[in-house]
Design a protein around this motif. Structure first.
Motif, mmCIF file in Angstrom:
data_model
loop_
_atom_site.group_PDB
_atom_site.id
_atom_site.type_symbol
_atom_site.label_atom_id
_atom_site.label_comp_id
_atom_site.label_asym_id
_atom_site.label_seq_id
_atom_site.Cartn_x
_atom_site.Cartn_y
_atom_site.Cartn_z
ATOM 1 N N ALA A 1 0.750 -1.616 0.295
ATOM 2 C CA ALA A 1 -0.367 -0.239 0.258
ATOM 3 C C ALA A 1 1.232 1.424 -0.115
ATOM 4 N N ALA A 2 2.167 0.616 0.748
ATOM 5 C CA ALA A 2 3.011 2.303 0.217
ATOM 6 C C ALA A 2 3.419 2.910 -1.281
ATOM 7 N N LEU A 3 3.399 1.760 -1.118
ATOM 8 C CA LEU A 3 4.705 1.848 -2.550
ATOM 9 C C LEU A 3 3.520 2.644 -3.691
ATOM 10 N N ALA A 4 2.677 2.532 -3.269
ATOM 11 C CA ALA A 4 1.088 2.966 -4.460
ATOM 12 C C ALA A 4 1.585 4.303 -4.999
ATOM 13 N N GLY A 5 2.601 5.092 -4.874
ATOM 14 C CA GLY A 5 3.333 5.911 -4.990
ATOM 15 C C GLY A 5 4.025 6.574 -5.314
ATOM 16 N N ALA A 6 5.537 5.634 -4.565
ATOM 17 C CA ALA A 6 6.161 5.688 -4.241
ATOM 18 C C ALA A 6 7.301 5.851 -6.029
ATOM 19 N N ARG A 7 8.732 6.542 -5.886
ATOM 20 C CA ARG A 7 8.678 6.398 -7.161
ATOM 21 C C ARG A 7 10.651 6.149 -6.465
ATOM 22 N N ALA A 8 11.479 6.323 -5.491
ATOM 23 C CA ALA A 8 12.116 5.087 -4.669
ATOM 24 C C ALA A 8 12.024 3.881 -3.789
ATOM 25 N N LEU A 9 12.459 3.147 -3.857
ATOM 26 C CA LEU A 9 12.224 2.246 -2.301
ATOM 27 C C LEU A 9 13.567 1.789 -1.873
ATOM 28 N N ILE A 10 13.944 1.911 0.191
ATOM 29 C CA ILE A 10 14.987 1.608 -0.158
ATOM 30 C C ILE A 10 15.199 0.220 0.894
ATOM 31 N N VAL A 11 15.750 -0.237 1.084
ATOM 32 C CA VAL A 11 15.925 -2.299 2.009
ATOM 33 C C VAL A 11 17.191 -2.618 2.176
ATOM 34 N N ARG A 12 16.808 -3.950 2.987
ATOM 35 C CA ARG A 12 18.374 -3.845 3.268
ATOM 36 C C ARG A 12 17.825 -5.538 3.290
ATOM 37 N N ASN A 13 18.061 -6.916 3.541
ATOM 38 C CA ASN A 13 18.587 -7.974 2.938
ATOM 39 C C ASN A 13 17.097 -8.544 3.464
ATOM 40 N N GLN A 14 16.345 -7.867 4.378
ATOM 41 C CA GLN A 14 14.674 -8.997 4.453
ATOM 42 C C GLN A 14 13.489 -8.979 3.532
ATOM 43 N N THR A 15 13.742 -7.674 2.352
ATOM 44 C CA THR A 15 12.633 -7.168 1.990
ATOM 45 C C THR A 15 12.898 -8.164 0.493
ATOM 46 N N ARG A 16 11.330 -8.820 0.042
ATOM 47 C CA ARG A 16 11.253 -9.767 -0.579
ATOM 48 C C ARG A 16 11.155 -8.494 -2.069
ATOM 49 N N VAL A 17 11.873 -8.712 -2.505
ATOM 50 C CA VAL A 17 11.118 -7.403 -3.799
ATOM 51 C C VAL A 17 11.331 -8.609 -5.096
ATOM 52 N N ASP A 18 9.973 -8.656 -5.619
ATOM 53 C CA ASP A 18 10.299 -9.449 -6.681
ATOM 54 C C ASP A 18 8.732 -9.488 -6.716
ATOM 55 N N ALA A 19 7.566 -9.744 -8.215
ATOM 56 C CA ALA A 19 6.870 -9.692 -8.874
ATOM 57 C C ALA A 19 5.483 -8.973 -8.337
ATOM 58 N N LEU B 1 5.782 -7.385 -5.582
ATOM 59 C CA LEU B 1 6.587 -5.909 -4.556
ATOM 60 C C LEU B 1 6.398 -4.842 -5.894
ATOM 61 N N LEU B 2 7.034 -5.489 -7.105
ATOM 62 C CA LEU B 2 7.126 -4.560 -8.141
ATOM 63 C C LEU B 2 5.267 -4.051 -8.850
ATOM 64 N N ALA B 3 4.633 -5.179 -8.379
ATOM 65 C CA ALA B 3 2.867 -4.834 -9.016
ATOM 66 C C ALA B 3 2.754 -3.810 -8.629
ATOM 67 N N ALA B 4 2.281 -3.305 -6.898
ATOM 68 C CA ALA B 4 2.439 -2.537 -6.208
ATOM 69 C C ALA B 4 2.934 -1.541 -6.138
ATOM 70 N N ALA B 5 3.986 -1.336 -7.098
ATOM 71 C CA ALA B 5 4.848 -0.023 -6.903
ATOM 72 C C ALA B 5 5.018 0.545 -8.750
ATOM 73 N N PRO B 6 4.012 0.831 -8.689
ATOM 74 C CA PRO B 6 4.129 1.364 -10.529
ATOM 75 C C PRO B 6 4.678 2.320 -11.245
ATOM 76 N N ASP B 7 5.304 3.464 -10.121
ATOM 77 C CA ASP B 7 5.318 4.534 -10.402
ATOM 78 C C ASP B 7 6.913 4.575 -9.781
ATOM 79 N N LEU B 8 7.635 2.836 -9.391
ATOM 80 C CA LEU B 8 9.008 2.785 -9.272
ATOM 81 C C LEU B 8 10.032 3.308 -9.844
ATOM 82 N N LYS B 9 11.048 4.064 -9.589
ATOM 83 C CA LYS B 9 12.321 4.086 -10.597
ATOM 84 C C LYS B 9 13.625 4.323 -9.745
#
Length: 310
Positions: free
Chosen positions: A39-57, A59-67
């Motif tokens: 939900a938080a990624l709906a309007g996000a342009r940037a995401l910052i993670v360590r090694n616990q977050t799975r950046v998979d399909a 998550l990316l589908a929930a972040a259409p504006d992610l650059k």
């Protein structure tokens, strides 16, 4: 919604530098709640993670504006790189920022394993005096260290090992025999089998992939000296944990230190439980006060630059 979303721990000073430039949502445990993260990624342009977050399909589908995707670390094993590439998302690791921390961890672990004296605190405090048992510890000086993987961290380990007057062997099929890295660090380039047979201490610094999974399994461990020690602060899966446990229990290896594991956290019933001469740490070799500050500030600066170019 945050234009920049930070889903895991980041140093506060670095977070503030991001907030000064963009609306930023910082929740260091957000990775534990995937629906809230999505939900938080709906309007996000940037995401910052360590090694616990799975950046998979998903998550990316929930972040259409992610650059931009900032990784507070070096390994990208938790990130679907082809999917990010297809979306033209700029993936930014913190290359080099925690290398000193890992190199120091390795040298300290080797020294601890060779000396063998630092687990006696409770016994001495209770009135025991295990001096006869512990006077057989070994010095690092004059011993041979074998470094498997001679990238940035491997070379830093070599420089520290030289300060302890260790002989240095290195193996890395991706680095030519004529490369100056070998001569500058006074490292003898050898094949993997020769390194394992000659080294008193072996340390691994390779990524996890098809060619390195199980790189040290039972046949390779059998090549090592019976009093040699092994350190893995690279990636879980490079060492066959069951084979390592069997070698230590049988006294066919002098000791080992593992900071990374096939499954993290280590599951109940792991063959590593109760194994003698084994040091286990929870994937913290690269995590120190100093490295966390370097990693955070580096990623903050690079994410800001990347956003400015989007």
């Amino acid at each position: 919604m945050g234009q920049i979303v930070i889903a895991e721990f980041m140093e506060e000073a670095a977070v503030e530098s991001l907030r000064a430039a963009h609306h930023t949502l910082y929740q260091p445990r957000l990775f534990e709640d995937p629906p809230a993260l999505h939900a938080a990624l709906a309007g996000a342009r940037a995401l910052i993670v360590r090694n616990q977050t799975r950046v998979d399909a998903a998550l990316l589908a929930a972040a259409p504006d992610l650059k931009v995707l900032g990784r507070l670390g070096v390994g990208l094993y938790n990130i679907d790189l082809p999917a990010c590439q297809a979306r033209r998302i700029d993936v930014i690791p913190a290359s080099g920022a925690n290398a000193d921390s890992v190199a120091e961890y390795v040298i300290l672990a080797i020294g601890t394993l060779l000396r063998g004296a630092f687990g006696a605190t409770a016994e001495v405090a209770a009135g025991g005096w295990p001096r006869d048992r512990l006077i057989g510890g070994r010095e690092m000086a004059g011993k041979t260290i074998g470094i498997v993987g001679f990238g940035d961290i491997g070379r830093r380990v070599a420089r520290l090992a030289e300060a302890f007057r260790m002989r240095i062997l290195g193996h890395d099929p991706l680095i030519a025999a004529t490369h100056t890295d070998w001569t500058e660090t006074r490292t003898e380039m050898v094949g993997l089998e020769e390194l394992l047979a000659r080294a008193d201490a072996v340390t691994l610094h390779v990524p996890l992939g098809p060619e390195t999974r199980g790189l040290l399994s039972a046949p390779q461990l059998a090549l090592m000296k019976p009093d040699a020690v092994l350190v893995n602060a690279a990636r879980g899966g490079v060492v066959d944990e069951a084979a390592l446990a069997a070698a230590l229990r049988a006294g066919r290896l002098g000791g080992a230190a593992l900071d990374v594991f096939e499954t993290e956290p280590v599951p109940a019933g792991s063959p590593l439980a109760g194994v003698p001469n084994l040091l286990l740490t929870p994937h913290v070799a690269g995590a120190t006060v100093e490295s966390n500050a370097r990693v955070s500030s580096l990623i903050a600066a690079r994410v800001l630059v990347a956003l400015a170019m989007c």
